[in-house]
Design a protein around this motif. Structure first.
Motif, mmCIF file in Angstrom:
data_model
loop_
_atom_site.group_PDB
_atom_site.id
_atom_site.type_symbol
_atom_site.label_atom_id
_atom_site.label_comp_id
_atom_site.label_asym_id
_atom_site.label_seq_id
_atom_site.Cartn_x
_atom_site.Cartn_y
_atom_site.Cartn_z
ATOM 1 N N ARG A 92 -12.283 69.842 -2.923
ATOM 2 C CA ARG A 92 -12.741 67.975 -2.981
ATOM 3 C C ARG A 92 -12.206 67.237 -3.585
ATOM 4 O O ARG A 92 -10.915 67.720 -4.363
ATOM 5 N N PRO A 93 -12.534 65.420 -3.326
ATOM 6 C CA PRO A 93 -13.245 65.325 -2.464
ATOM 7 C C PRO A 93 -12.489 65.259 -0.939
ATOM 8 O O PRO A 93 -11.881 65.213 -1.038
ATOM 9 N N ILE A 94 -13.390 64.740 -0.029
ATOM 10 C CA ILE A 94 -12.072 64.667 1.156
ATOM 11 C C ILE A 94 -13.937 62.929 2.053
ATOM 12 O O ILE A 94 -15.034 63.519 1.371
ATOM 13 N N ALA A 95 -12.770 62.315 2.017
ATOM 14 C CA ALA A 95 -13.679 60.783 2.856
ATOM 15 C C ALA A 95 -13.202 61.542 3.834
ATOM 16 O O ALA A 95 -12.061 61.446 5.257
ATOM 17 N N ASP A 96 -13.832 60.763 5.800
ATOM 18 C CA ASP A 96 -14.225 61.206 6.731
ATOM 19 C C ASP A 96 -14.596 59.488 7.875
ATOM 20 O O ASP A 96 -15.802 60.262 7.432
ATOM 21 N N ASP A 97 -13.752 59.542 8.559
ATOM 22 C CA ASP A 97 -14.124 58.015 8.989
ATOM 23 C C ASP A 97 -14.960 59.094 10.143
ATOM 24 O O ASP A 97 -14.698 58.266 11.295
ATOM 25 N N ARG A 100 -9.732 59.497 11.266
ATOM 26 C CA ARG A 100 -9.073 59.917 10.228
ATOM 27 C C ARG A 100 -9.723 60.381 8.432
ATOM 28 O O ARG A 100 -11.171 59.915 8.522
ATOM 29 N N ALA A 101 -8.865 61.596 8.196
ATOM 30 C CA ALA A 101 -10.043 61.654 6.459
ATOM 31 C C ALA A 101 -8.086 62.004 5.729
ATOM 32 O O ALA A 101 -7.244 61.856 6.447
ATOM 33 N N PHE A 102 -8.970 62.039 4.372
ATOM 34 C CA PHE A 102 -8.064 62.035 2.834
ATOM 35 C C PHE A 102 -9.439 63.140 2.181
ATOM 36 O O PHE A 102 -10.116 62.308 1.685
ATOM 37 N N ILE A 103 -8.164 63.061 1.247
ATOM 38 C CA ILE A 103 -8.103 64.525 0.716
ATOM 39 C C ILE A 103 -8.789 63.494 -0.877
ATOM 40 O O ILE A 103 -6.783 63.063 -0.933
ATOM 41 N N GLY A 104 -9.518 63.750 -1.639
ATOM 42 C CA GLY A 104 -8.736 62.768 -2.685
ATOM 43 C C GLY A 104 -8.380 63.317 -4.146
ATOM 44 O O GLY A 104 -8.699 63.289 -5.216
ATOM 45 N N PRO A 106 -5.465 61.801 -5.781
ATOM 46 C CA PRO A 106 -5.725 61.320 -6.325
ATOM 47 C C PRO A 106 -6.763 60.751 -5.500
ATOM 48 O O PRO A 106 -6.624 60.931 -4.443
ATOM 49 N N PRO A 107 -7.675 60.078 -6.272
ATOM 50 C CA PRO A 107 -9.430 59.704 -5.454
ATOM 51 C C PRO A 107 -8.344 58.007 -4.583
ATOM 52 O O PRO A 107 -9.228 58.311 -3.217
ATOM 53 N N GLU A 108 -7.467 57.998 -5.210
ATOM 54 C CA GLU A 108 -7.274 56.295 -4.781
ATOM 55 C C GLU A 108 -6.664 56.887 -3.495
ATOM 56 O O GLU A 108 -6.163 55.789 -2.331
ATOM 57 N N ALA A 109 -6.176 57.964 -2.845
ATOM 58 C CA ALA A 109 -6.159 58.381 -2.061
ATOM 59 C C ALA A 109 -6.633 57.893 -0.558
ATOM 60 O O ALA A 109 -6.715 57.733 0.302
ATOM 61 N N MET A 110 -8.252 57.996 -0.755
ATOM 62 C CA MET A 110 -9.305 58.270 0.313
ATOM 63 C C MET A 110 -9.372 57.106 0.606
ATOM 64 O O MET A 110 -9.729 56.560 1.542
ATOM 65 N N LEU A 111 -8.558 55.282 -0.498
ATOM 66 C CA LEU A 111 -9.099 54.284 0.366
ATOM 67 C C LEU A 111 -8.268 53.171 1.082
ATOM 68 O O LEU A 111 -8.405 52.967 2.040
#
Length: 117
Positions: A92-97, A100-104, A106-111
């Motif tokens: 965690r965290p993970i952002a997924d559109d 594509r998905a990115f593990i945070g 660091p958190p900035e990677a999800m941007l």
């Protein structure tokens, strides 16, 4: 831009930091508290494909429960079953559109989801 699903654990500082990054940019998210609403095998398989990362990146291998399971990280089916059994094992965290998905970490990677949006 497709809706971004944010796999969130509010008790995790990195997860809270990532959420704040998106909120500061007024990005609308569908927040999924994955400990309350765990992912199933199909969802995890699809998520892993969108991450374009090794299976090991999806697992919190330092968790006591992971170590007790004594699973070969190369066994994708058993690893995903372990995450279903114990959702705390999901990184965690993970952002997924949905593409594509990115593990945070660091958190900035999800941007990166915002690139070419």
């Amino acid at each position: 831009m497709a809706a971004i699903i944010y796999y969130h654990n509010p008790r995790c500082s990195k997860s809270r930091q990532g959420l704040a990054l998106f909120e500061a940019r007024n990005i609308e998210l569908k927040v999924r508290h994955y400990l309350d609403t765990p992912l199933d095998i199909a969802e995890l398989t699809e998520l892993l494909a969108r991450l374009q990362s090794p299976l090991a990146s999806l697992v919190r291998t330092n968790e006591t429960s992971w170590k007790a399971m004594n699973i070969d990280i190369g066994d994708q089916q058993r690893t995903l079953e372990a995450i279903v059994e114990d959702p705390r094992l999901l990184q965690r965290p993970i952002a997924d559109d949905g593409q594509r998905a990115f593990i945070g970490r660091p958190p900035e990677a999800m941007l990166a989801l915002l690139d070419n949006a």
